[in-house]
Design a protein around this motif. Structure first.
Motif, PDB file in Angstrom:
ATOM      1  N   TYR A  95     -21.072  25.262 -40.583  1.00 19.08           N
ATOM      2  CA  TYR A  95     -20.206  25.782 -39.512  1.00 19.08           C
ATOM      3  C   TYR A  95     -20.885  25.621 -38.166  1.00 19.08           C
ATOM      4  CZ  TYR A  95     -23.128  29.429 -41.489  1.00 19.08           C
ATOM      5  OH  TYR A  95     -24.186  30.095 -42.037  1.00 19.08           O
ATOM      6  N   GLU A  96     -20.075  25.497 -37.145  1.00 16.97           N
ATOM      7  CA  GLU A  96     -20.566  25.442 -35.757  1.00 16.97           C
ATOM      8  C   GLU A  96     -19.413  25.868 -34.859  1.00 16.97           C
ATOM      9  OE1 GLU A  96     -21.838  21.578 -34.444  1.00 16.97           O
ATOM     10  OE2 GLU A  96     -22.605  22.373 -32.539  1.00 16.97           O
ATOM     11  N   LEU A  97     -19.715  26.794 -33.957  1.00 15.15           N
ATOM     12  CA  LEU A  97     -18.682  27.299 -33.043  1.00 15.15           C
ATOM     13  C   LEU A  97     -19.141  27.135 -31.599  1.00 15.15           C
ATOM     14  CD1 LEU A  97     -17.679  30.715 -34.696  1.00 15.15           C
ATOM     15  CD2 LEU A  97     -16.676  28.465 -35.121  1.00 15.15           C
ATOM     16  N   ALA A 101     -17.371  31.560 -28.362  1.00 13.65           N
ATOM     17  CA  ALA A 101     -16.738  32.221 -29.510  1.00 13.65           C
ATOM     18  C   ALA A 101     -17.744  32.960 -30.391  1.00 13.65           C
ATOM     19  CB  ALA A 101     -15.975  31.186 -30.345  1.00 13.65           C
ATOM     20  N   HIS A 102     -19.041  32.874 -30.048  1.00 11.28           N
ATOM     21  CA  HIS A 102     -20.056  33.518 -30.898  1.00 11.28           C
ATOM     22  C   HIS A 102     -19.953  35.048 -30.819  1.00 11.28           C
ATOM     23  CE1 HIS A 102     -23.098  29.905 -30.815  1.00 11.28           C
ATOM     24  NE2 HIS A 102     -21.920  29.567 -31.270  1.00 11.28           N
ATOM     25  N   GLY A 103     -20.465  35.686 -31.864  1.00 13.50           N
ATOM     26  CA  GLY A 103     -20.677  37.128 -31.833  1.00 13.50           C
ATOM     27  C   GLY A 103     -19.433  37.963 -32.064  1.00 13.50           C
ATOM     28  N   GLY A 105     -17.665  37.564 -35.151  1.00 11.41           N
ATOM     29  CA  GLY A 105     -17.365  37.525 -36.585  1.00 11.41           C
ATOM     30  C   GLY A 105     -16.525  36.345 -37.023  1.00 11.41           C
ATOM     31  N   TYR A 106     -16.298  35.394 -36.116  1.00 14.61           N
ATOM     32  CA  TYR A 106     -15.427  34.265 -36.485  1.00 14.61           C
ATOM     33  C   TYR A 106     -16.061  33.372 -37.555  1.00 14.61           C
ATOM     34  CZ  TYR A 106     -12.458  35.205 -32.381  1.00 14.61           C
ATOM     35  OH  TYR A 106     -11.626  35.774 -31.457  1.00 14.61           O
ATOM     36  N   ALA A 107     -17.382  33.082 -37.430  1.00 14.46           N
ATOM     37  CA  ALA A 107     -18.015  32.197 -38.418  1.00 14.46           C
ATOM     38  C   ALA A 107     -17.953  32.834 -39.808  1.00 14.46           C
ATOM     39  CB  ALA A 107     -19.465  31.905 -38.030  1.00 14.46           C
ATOM     40  N   THR A 129     -28.458  24.833 -45.888  1.00 19.45           N
ATOM     41  CA  THR A 129     -29.818  24.595 -45.400  1.00 19.45           C
ATOM     42  C   THR A 129     -29.865  24.999 -43.938  1.00 19.45           C
ATOM     43  OG1 THR A 129     -29.276  22.266 -44.956  1.00 19.45           O
ATOM     44  CG2 THR A 129     -30.367  22.768 -47.042  1.00 19.45           C
ATOM     45  N   ASN A 134     -33.000  30.147 -37.167  1.00 22.59           N
ATOM     46  CA  ASN A 134     -31.566  30.355 -36.910  1.00 22.59           C
ATOM     47  C   ASN A 134     -31.053  31.698 -37.460  1.00 22.59           C
ATOM     48  OD1 ASN A 134     -28.852  30.082 -36.361  1.00 22.59           O
ATOM     49  ND2 ASN A 134     -28.761  27.922 -36.983  1.00 22.59           N
ATOM     50  N   ALA A 135     -31.456  32.781 -36.809  1.00 24.82           N
ATOM     51  CA  ALA A 135     -31.106  34.128 -37.288  1.00 24.82           C
ATOM     52  C   ALA A 135     -29.601  34.352 -37.433  1.00 24.82           C
ATOM     53  CB  ALA A 135     -31.729  35.173 -36.371  1.00 24.82           C
ATOM     54  N   ARG A 139     -27.708  35.437 -40.976  1.00 19.78           N
ATOM     55  CA  ARG A 139     -26.919  36.676 -41.073  1.00 19.78           C
ATOM     56  C   ARG A 139     -25.513  36.371 -41.620  1.00 19.78           C
ATOM     57  NH1 ARG A 139     -26.111  41.128 -42.787  1.00 19.78           N
ATOM     58  NH2 ARG A 139     -24.742  42.519 -41.623  1.00 19.78           N
ATOM     59  N   VAL A 140     -24.906  35.280 -41.156  1.00 14.60           N
ATOM     60  CA  VAL A 140     -23.589  34.882 -41.685  1.00 14.60           C
ATOM     61  C   VAL A 140     -23.691  34.692 -43.205  1.00 14.60           C
ATOM     62  CG1 VAL A 140     -21.854  33.033 -41.734  1.00 14.60           C
ATOM     63  CG2 VAL A 140     -22.778  33.821 -39.536  1.00 14.60           C
ATOM     64  N   LYS A 143     -24.113  37.892 -45.142  1.00 10.71           N
ATOM     65  CA  LYS A 143     -22.852  38.633 -45.265  1.00 10.71           C
ATOM     66  C   LYS A 143     -21.964  38.031 -46.348  1.00 10.71           C
ATOM     67  CE  LYS A 143     -22.027  38.612 -40.682  1.00 10.71           C
ATOM     68  NZ  LYS A 143     -21.237  38.834 -39.441  1.00 10.71           N
TER      69      LYS A 143
HETATM   70  C1  LIG Z   1     -24.226  30.249 -36.611  1.00 11.68           C
HETATM   71  C2  LIG Z   1     -22.921  30.512 -35.857  1.00 11.68           C
HETATM   72  C3  LIG Z   1     -21.813  29.628 -36.416  1.00 11.68           C
HETATM   73  C4  LIG Z   1     -22.543  31.987 -36.022  1.00 11.68           C
HETATM   74  O1  LIG Z   1     -21.267  32.193 -35.454  1.00 11.68           O
HETATM   75  P1  LIG Z   1     -20.693  33.666 -35.106  1.00 11.68           P
HETATM   76  O2  LIG Z   1     -19.205  33.576 -35.096  1.00 11.68           O
HETATM   77  O3  LIG Z   1     -21.389  34.182 -33.907  1.00 11.68           O
HETATM   78  O4  LIG Z   1     -21.187  34.480 -36.393  1.00 11.68           O
HETATM   79  P2  LIG Z   1     -20.672  35.952 -36.808  1.00 11.68           P
HETATM   80  O5  LIG Z   1     -20.253  36.691 -35.580  1.00 11.68           O
HETATM   81  O6  LIG Z   1     -19.697  35.813 -37.923  1.00 11.68           O
HETATM   82  O7  LIG Z   1     -22.015  36.581 -37.406  1.00 11.68           O
HETATM   83  C5  LIG Z   1     -23.236  36.462 -36.689  1.00 11.68           C
HETATM   84  C6  LIG Z   1     -24.179  37.558 -37.144  1.00 11.68           C
HETATM   85  O8  LIG Z   1     -25.492  37.245 -36.672  1.00 11.68           O
HETATM   86  C7  LIG Z   1     -25.980  38.338 -35.944  1.00 11.68           C
HETATM   87  N1  LIG Z   1     -26.894  37.808 -34.948  1.00 11.68           N
HETATM   88  C8  LIG Z   1     -26.604  37.118 -33.840  1.00 11.68           C
HETATM   89  N2  LIG Z   1     -27.725  36.780 -33.187  1.00 11.68           N
HETATM   90  C9  LIG Z   1     -28.769  37.291 -33.919  1.00 11.68           C
HETATM   91  C10 LIG Z   1     -30.178  37.293 -33.757  1.00 11.68           C
HETATM   92  N3  LIG Z   1     -30.764  36.673 -32.727  1.00 11.68           N
HETATM   93  N4  LIG Z   1     -30.932  37.904 -34.696  1.00 11.68           N
HETATM   94  C11 LIG Z   1     -30.357  38.508 -35.755  1.00 11.68           C
HETATM   95  N5  LIG Z   1     -28.999  38.541 -35.957  1.00 11.68           N
HETATM   96  C12 LIG Z   1     -28.229  37.942 -35.034  1.00 11.68           C
HETATM   97  C13 LIG Z   1     -24.763  39.013 -35.353  1.00 11.68           C
HETATM   98  O9  LIG Z   1     -25.027  40.330 -34.952  1.00 11.68           O
HETATM   99  C14 LIG Z   1     -23.822  38.924 -36.569  1.00 11.68           C
HETATM  100  O10 LIG Z   1     -24.178  39.853 -37.559  1.00 11.68           O
HETATM  101  P3  LIG Z   1     -23.390  41.294 -37.709  1.00 11.68           P
HETATM  102  O11 LIG Z   1     -21.972  40.968 -38.037  1.00 11.68           O
HETATM  103  O12 LIG Z   1     -24.118  41.981 -38.799  1.00 11.68           O
HETATM  104  O13 LIG Z   1     -23.515  41.980 -36.373  1.00 11.68           O
HETATM  105  C15 LIG Z   1     -23.094  30.206 -34.331  1.00 11.68           C
HETATM  106  O14 LIG Z   1     -24.223  30.905 -33.861  1.00 11.68           O
HETATM  107  C16 LIG Z   1     -23.250  28.719 -34.043  1.00 11.68           C
HETATM  108  O15 LIG Z   1     -22.274  27.995 -33.916  1.00 11.68           O
HETATM  109  N6  LIG Z   1     -24.500  28.260 -33.898  1.00 11.68           N
HETATM  110  C17 LIG Z   1     -24.776  26.855 -33.604  1.00 11.68           C
HETATM  111  C18 LIG Z   1     -24.537  25.979 -34.828  1.00 11.68           C
HETATM  112  C19 LIG Z   1     -25.327  26.420 -36.018  1.00 11.68           C
HETATM  113  O16 LIG Z   1     -26.447  26.900 -35.904  1.00 11.68           O
HETATM  114  N7  LIG Z   1     -24.714  26.261 -37.197  1.00 11.68           N
HETATM  115  C20 LIG Z   1     -25.340  26.630 -38.453  1.00 11.68           C
HETATM  116  C21 LIG Z   1     -26.299  25.576 -38.894  1.00 11.68           C
HETATM  117  S1  LIG Z   1     -27.088  26.071 -40.427  1.00 11.68           S
END
Ligand SMILES: CC(C)(COP(=O)(O)OP(=O)(O)OC[C@H]1O[C@@H](n2cnc3c(N)ncnc32)[C@H](O)[C@@H]1OP(=O)(O)O)[C@@H](O)C(=O)NCCC(=O)NCCS
Length: 169
Positions: A95-97, A101-103, A105-107, A129, A134-135, A139-140, A143
């Motif tokens: 996934y990538e957003l 749109a981050h933060g 819960g969409y992912a 992988t 990539n915290a 976390r995604v 969950k």
């Molecule tokens: C990874 C990604 C898709 C997450 O998208 P998102 O919609 O923000 O994810 P969600 O909101 O569903 O969940 C993110 C969780 O991480 C937590 N989080 C965010 N930043 C964090 C950090 N620095 N440390 C710990 N937890 C963190 C959020 O609080 C949330 O958890 P919660 O629901 O318990 O509060 C987005 O960050 C992204 O597109 N990243 C770039 C591409 C990428 O890394 N893809 C994955 C490659 S493996």
């Protein structure tokens, strides 16, 4: 090719719609590629990425799918299954957003729907992988019930790459 059923390519969640790529999505995908620090994004590469995903859907019966918000109608990223570093039998969830749109819960919401669709194909488990830094991605996956399996030193940045797995019902 195995006897797995094709993944559903139209998924609906409370706030999101996932459906197959269209060629017109290339402009938005290019914007998403431009948000990354690496590579040399171009419209040709975005079109190629879409064509590759369309081919994967045909060849493997699974693919990445663009994610749209139902209320706003905008494309906020993608989520789905890829062979990636694994296999067609046990693919990776990915996934990538867009940052905007981050933060919210969409992912997690999109990946939960993909996980259910993956289970419907008859597969036994999925992988992911993730670079060790990539915290949010960890976390995604946490969950969604993924568990850490092993670590290799092959992330794109030269750091550790963590392999996580999830057994499907
Ligand atoms: C990874 C990604 C898709 C997450 O998208 P998102 O919609 O923000 O994810 P969600 O909101 O569903 O969940 C993110 C969780 O991480 C937590 N989080 C965010 N930043 C964090 C950090 N620095 N440390 C710990 N937890 C963190 C959020 O609080 C949330 O958890 P919660 O629901 O318990 O509060 C987005 O960050 C992204 O597109 N990243 C770039 C591409 C990428 O890394 N893809 C994955 C490659 S493996």
């Amino acid at each position: 090719m195995t006897a797995f059923r094709p993944m559903a390519f139209h998924l609906e969640t409370e706030r999101l719609t996932l459906r197959p790529w269209e060629e017109a999505d290339a402009e938005v995908l290019l914007e998403l590629h431009r948000e990354r620090d690496t590579g040399t994004p171009s419209i040709e590469r975005a079109r190629e990425a879409i064509a590759n995903q369309q081919a994967a859907a045909r060849d493997h019966g699974f693919t990445l799918l663009p994610v749209r918000r139902r209320a706003e109608g905008d494309l906020i990223g993608y989520c789905g299954l890829i062979v990636g570093r694994s296999t067609a039998e046990e693919p990776e969830i990915a996934y990538e957003l867009f940052r905007r749109a981050h933060g919210r819960g969409y992912a997690t919401e999109a990946a939960r729907a993909v996980l259910a669709a993956a289970a419907e194909t008859g597969r036994g488990r999925l992988w992911s992988t993730v670079a060790a830094w990539n915290a949010p991605s960890f976390r995604v996956l946490e969950k969604l019930g993924f568990e850490r399996d092993h670590v290799t030193a092959t992330a794109a940045d030269g750091g550790d790459l963590v392999w996580l797995t999830r057994t499907l019902p």
